[in-house]
Design a protein around this motif. Sequence first.
Motif, PDB file in Angstrom:
ATOM      1  N   GLU A 152       0.792  -1.228   0.000  1.00 19.32           N
ATOM      2  CA  GLU A 152       0.000   0.000   0.000  1.00 19.32           C
ATOM      3  C   GLU A 152       0.821   1.273   0.000  1.00 19.32           C
ATOM      4  O   GLU A 152       0.360   2.311  -0.434  1.00 19.32           O
ATOM      5  CB  GLU A 152      -0.967   0.013   1.191  1.00 19.32           C
ATOM      6  CG  GLU A 152      -0.284   0.068   2.565  1.00 19.32           C
ATOM      7  CD  GLU A 152      -0.106  -1.291   3.197  1.00 19.32           C
ATOM      8  OE1 GLU A 152      -0.071  -1.368   4.427  1.00 19.32           O
ATOM      9  OE2 GLU A 152       0.004  -2.277   2.439  1.00 19.32           O
ATOM     10  N   ASP A 153       2.049   1.245   0.510  1.00 16.94           N
ATOM     11  CA  ASP A 153       2.787   2.507   0.604  1.00 16.94           C
ATOM     12  C   ASP A 153       4.262   2.386   0.222  1.00 16.94           C
ATOM     13  O   ASP A 153       5.040   3.297   0.455  1.00 16.94           O
ATOM     14  CB  ASP A 153       2.663   3.095   2.005  1.00 16.94           C
ATOM     15  CG  ASP A 153       3.384   2.262   3.058  1.00 16.94           C
ATOM     16  OD1 ASP A 153       3.901   1.182   2.700  1.00 16.94           O
ATOM     17  OD2 ASP A 153       3.447   2.688   4.218  1.00 16.94           O
ATOM     18  N   GLU A 154       4.652   1.278  -0.368  1.00  9.82           N
ATOM     19  CA  GLU A 154       6.017   1.087  -0.858  1.00  9.82           C
ATOM     20  C   GLU A 154       7.071   1.125   0.241  1.00  9.82           C
ATOM     21  O   GLU A 154       8.254   1.332  -0.021  1.00  9.82           O
ATOM     22  CB  GLU A 154       6.359   2.116  -1.948  1.00  9.82           C
ATOM     23  CG  GLU A 154       5.461   2.013  -3.169  1.00  9.82           C
ATOM     24  CD  GLU A 154       5.841   2.996  -4.255  1.00  9.82           C
ATOM     25  OE1 GLU A 154       6.882   3.667  -4.115  1.00  9.82           O
ATOM     26  OE2 GLU A 154       5.104   3.099  -5.232  1.00  9.82           O
ATOM     27  N   SER A 155       6.672   0.936   1.499  1.00  8.99           N
ATOM     28  CA  SER A 155       7.639   0.829   2.579  1.00  8.99           C
ATOM     29  C   SER A 155       8.360  -0.506   2.475  1.00  8.99           C
ATOM     30  O   SER A 155       7.802  -1.495   1.991  1.00  8.99           O
ATOM     31  CB  SER A 155       6.941   0.941   3.940  1.00  8.99           C
ATOM     32  OG  SER A 155       6.379   2.220   4.109  1.00  8.99           O
ATOM     33  N   SER A 156       9.595  -0.543   2.971  1.00 11.10           N
ATOM     34  CA  SER A 156      10.386  -1.766   2.930  1.00 11.10           C
ATOM     35  C   SER A 156      11.084  -1.972   4.270  1.00 11.10           C
ATOM     36  O   SER A 156      11.350  -1.012   4.995  1.00 11.10           O
ATOM     37  CB  SER A 156      11.435  -1.711   1.814  1.00 11.10           C
ATOM     38  OG  SER A 156      10.826  -1.624   0.546  1.00 11.10           O
ATOM     39  N   LEU A 157      11.368  -3.225   4.572  1.00 10.35           N
ATOM     40  CA  LEU A 157      12.131  -3.580   5.762  1.00 10.35           C
ATOM     41  C   LEU A 157      12.984  -4.792   5.430  1.00 10.35           C
ATOM     42  O   LEU A 157      12.505  -5.767   4.855  1.00 10.35           O
ATOM     43  CB  LEU A 157      11.203  -3.900   6.937  1.00 10.35           C
ATOM     44  CG  LEU A 157      11.897  -4.353   8.229  1.00 10.35           C
ATOM     45  CD1 LEU A 157      12.686  -3.192   8.831  1.00 10.35           C
ATOM     46  CD2 LEU A 157      10.873  -4.875   9.238  1.00 10.35           C
ATOM     47  N   VAL A 158      14.253  -4.735   5.820  1.00  3.74           N
ATOM     48  CA  VAL A 158      15.174  -5.854   5.603  1.00  3.74           C
ATOM     49  C   VAL A 158      15.516  -6.450   6.964  1.00  3.74           C
ATOM     50  O   VAL A 158      15.873  -5.722   7.894  1.00  3.74           O
ATOM     51  CB  VAL A 158      16.450  -5.377   4.887  1.00  3.74           C
ATOM     52  CG1 VAL A 158      17.421  -6.547   4.702  1.00  3.74           C
ATOM     53  CG2 VAL A 158      16.112  -4.760   3.540  1.00  3.74           C
ATOM     54  N   LEU A 159      15.386  -7.768   7.074  1.00  5.20           N
ATOM     55  CA  LEU A 159      15.645  -8.449   8.347  1.00  5.20           C
ATOM     56  C   LEU A 159      16.648  -9.572   8.157  1.00  5.20           C
ATOM     57  O   LEU A 159      16.550 -10.365   7.221  1.00  5.20           O
ATOM     58  CB  LEU A 159      14.342  -9.030   8.912  1.00  5.20           C
ATOM     59  CG  LEU A 159      14.477  -9.887  10.180  1.00  5.20           C
ATOM     60  CD1 LEU A 159      14.911  -9.032  11.367  1.00  5.20           C
ATOM     61  CD2 LEU A 159      13.173 -10.614  10.489  1.00  5.20           C
ATOM     62  N   ALA A 160      17.615  -9.631   9.069  1.00  6.97           N
ATOM     63  CA  ALA A 160      18.565 -10.744   9.102  1.00  6.97           C
ATOM     64  C   ALA A 160      18.479 -11.406  10.469  1.00  6.97           C
ATOM     65  O   ALA A 160      18.516 -10.724  11.492  1.00  6.97           O
ATOM     66  CB  ALA A 160      19.990 -10.252   8.854  1.00  6.97           C
ATOM     67  N   VAL A 161      18.344 -12.726  10.493  1.00  9.88           N
ATOM     68  CA  VAL A 161      18.380 -13.472  11.745  1.00  9.88           C
ATOM     69  C   VAL A 161      19.661 -14.288  11.737  1.00  9.88           C
ATOM     70  O   VAL A 161      20.019 -14.907  10.728  1.00  9.88           O
ATOM     71  CB  VAL A 161      17.125 -14.366  11.912  1.00  9.88           C
ATOM     72  CG1 VAL A 161      16.918 -15.270  10.720  1.00  9.88           C
ATOM     73  CG2 VAL A 161      17.208 -15.183  13.192  1.00  9.88           C
ATOM     74  N   CYS A 162      20.376 -14.263  12.871  1.00  4.60           N
ATOM     75  CA  CYS A 162      21.736 -14.809  12.904  1.00  4.60           C
ATOM     76  C   CYS A 162      21.962 -15.641  14.161  1.00  4.60           C
ATOM     77  O   CYS A 162      21.436 -15.334  15.230  1.00  4.60           O
ATOM     78  CB  CYS A 162      22.732 -13.647  12.851  1.00  4.60           C
ATOM     79  SG  CYS A 162      24.468 -14.139  12.887  1.00  4.60           S
ATOM     80  N   TYR A 163      22.750 -16.685  14.006  1.00  6.80           N
ATOM     81  CA  TYR A 163      23.219 -17.460  15.161  1.00  6.80           C
ATOM     82  C   TYR A 163      24.716 -17.691  15.025  1.00  6.80           C
ATOM     83  O   TYR A 163      25.192 -18.191  13.998  1.00  6.80           O
ATOM     84  CB  TYR A 163      22.515 -18.809  15.272  1.00  6.80           C
ATOM     85  CG  TYR A 163      23.086 -19.673  16.382  1.00  6.80           C
ATOM     86  CD1 TYR A 163      22.915 -19.303  17.716  1.00  6.80           C
ATOM     87  CD2 TYR A 163      23.817 -20.821  16.097  1.00  6.80           C
ATOM     88  CE1 TYR A 163      23.456 -20.069  18.742  1.00  6.80           C
ATOM     89  CE2 TYR A 163      24.354 -21.593  17.121  1.00  6.80           C
ATOM     90  CZ  TYR A 163      24.169 -21.212  18.437  1.00  6.80           C
ATOM     91  OH  TYR A 163      24.714 -21.969  19.452  1.00  6.80           O
ATOM     92  N   ILE A 164      25.462 -17.321  16.074  1.00  9.29           N
ATOM     93  CA  ILE A 164      26.894 -17.589  16.130  1.00  9.29           C
ATOM     94  C   ILE A 164      27.156 -18.488  17.332  1.00  9.29           C
ATOM     95  O   ILE A 164      26.853 -18.106  18.470  1.00  9.29           O
ATOM     96  CB  ILE A 164      27.708 -16.290  16.246  1.00  9.29           C
ATOM     97  CG1 ILE A 164      27.472 -15.420  15.007  1.00  9.29           C
ATOM     98  CG2 ILE A 164      29.191 -16.595  16.412  1.00  9.29           C
ATOM     99  CD1 ILE A 164      28.246 -14.128  15.008  1.00  9.29           C
TER     100      ILE A 164
END
Length: 338
Positions: A152-164
Amino acid sequence: MGEVSVFFRMGSCVEEMQVREDIQKQVGGGGGEGEVEREGVKLKMMCWNVCGWGRRELGGEKEEFDMRTKVIDFYEPEMIAVVETWLKGEEIIDAEGYKWVGRNRRLLHKRAVRGSSGVGILIKEELLKRCNLEILDADSEDILWVKLDWKEDESSLVLAVCYIPPETSSRGKGSEETLQLLAEQVGKFGALGPIVTCGDFNARCGNLEVEVDGIPNRHITDVMKNSQGEGFVDFLRSTEMCVVNGQIGRDTFTCVSNRGCSVVDYCVIGVENFHLIENFKVTPMRESIDEMKLEGEAVRVPDHSLLRWEIRTEGVVSRIRTEKNRKEEKVKRRYIIP
């Protein structure tokens, strides 16, 4: 004119390209060129090291009871970053009303009864009606990158999930390589939208600080530090990111076990997007069980706390640039020379 920053770390030179534009103009009713700002989307998120989920093969049967699904039903996050799933092969997490995107560890001992490590994301099916989900990178066994684009509004979100893994484990010696890879990926995906990186880094930072103007000093809950903590802080400095833990909201230990208490799970965001995070809270399992009234019923209780927060996506719905606009964009090139 572009800005060039150079960082030094051990390894080869890695180029990071990030396009950053200062959005301060709001277009009036005359149909002018520029960017129109509107209210963004607010998303309820959670990160949790579950210490193994109830498993099932595709088409198989679920476990009779597992408190992990109870946690999701109670807190109702729209997106959950799940760490240490312990899934094998094609096993998945089956949670009603959610879609699972996971990365199981492939290389296991031939006699292994269960999997180890493993990361993934549960996202509400209702949310997927309003946004598109794209897997950006799932090549590493310990890191999963996804991108959400709201329709609806061209918003974006980038998510990274990590395990060390912890430095004492057989795989703990690879933490430096994993953090280096993570830094390279932050540079690769930095222009796609605000980046949130979360998970269990097994990094104890003690009083090590990344001082940033405009962001409060971190409240130190865990005074101990280890080598992975030093590497983690180096990662934050080189990528211009900061931890949310201890900066805003309620903070406490993220791992509470009979071996002691520590802070090793983090929510991390770019410094310039820190203002997007709201209502951050760390909830230990003991407190969560009390809230859900599961005393005596909960089984296989993880020793890691829940990390919960809300994030506002940027409310930009129209990006109309002339050729002059494009030339005047600020382009930042960073070279991470580990």
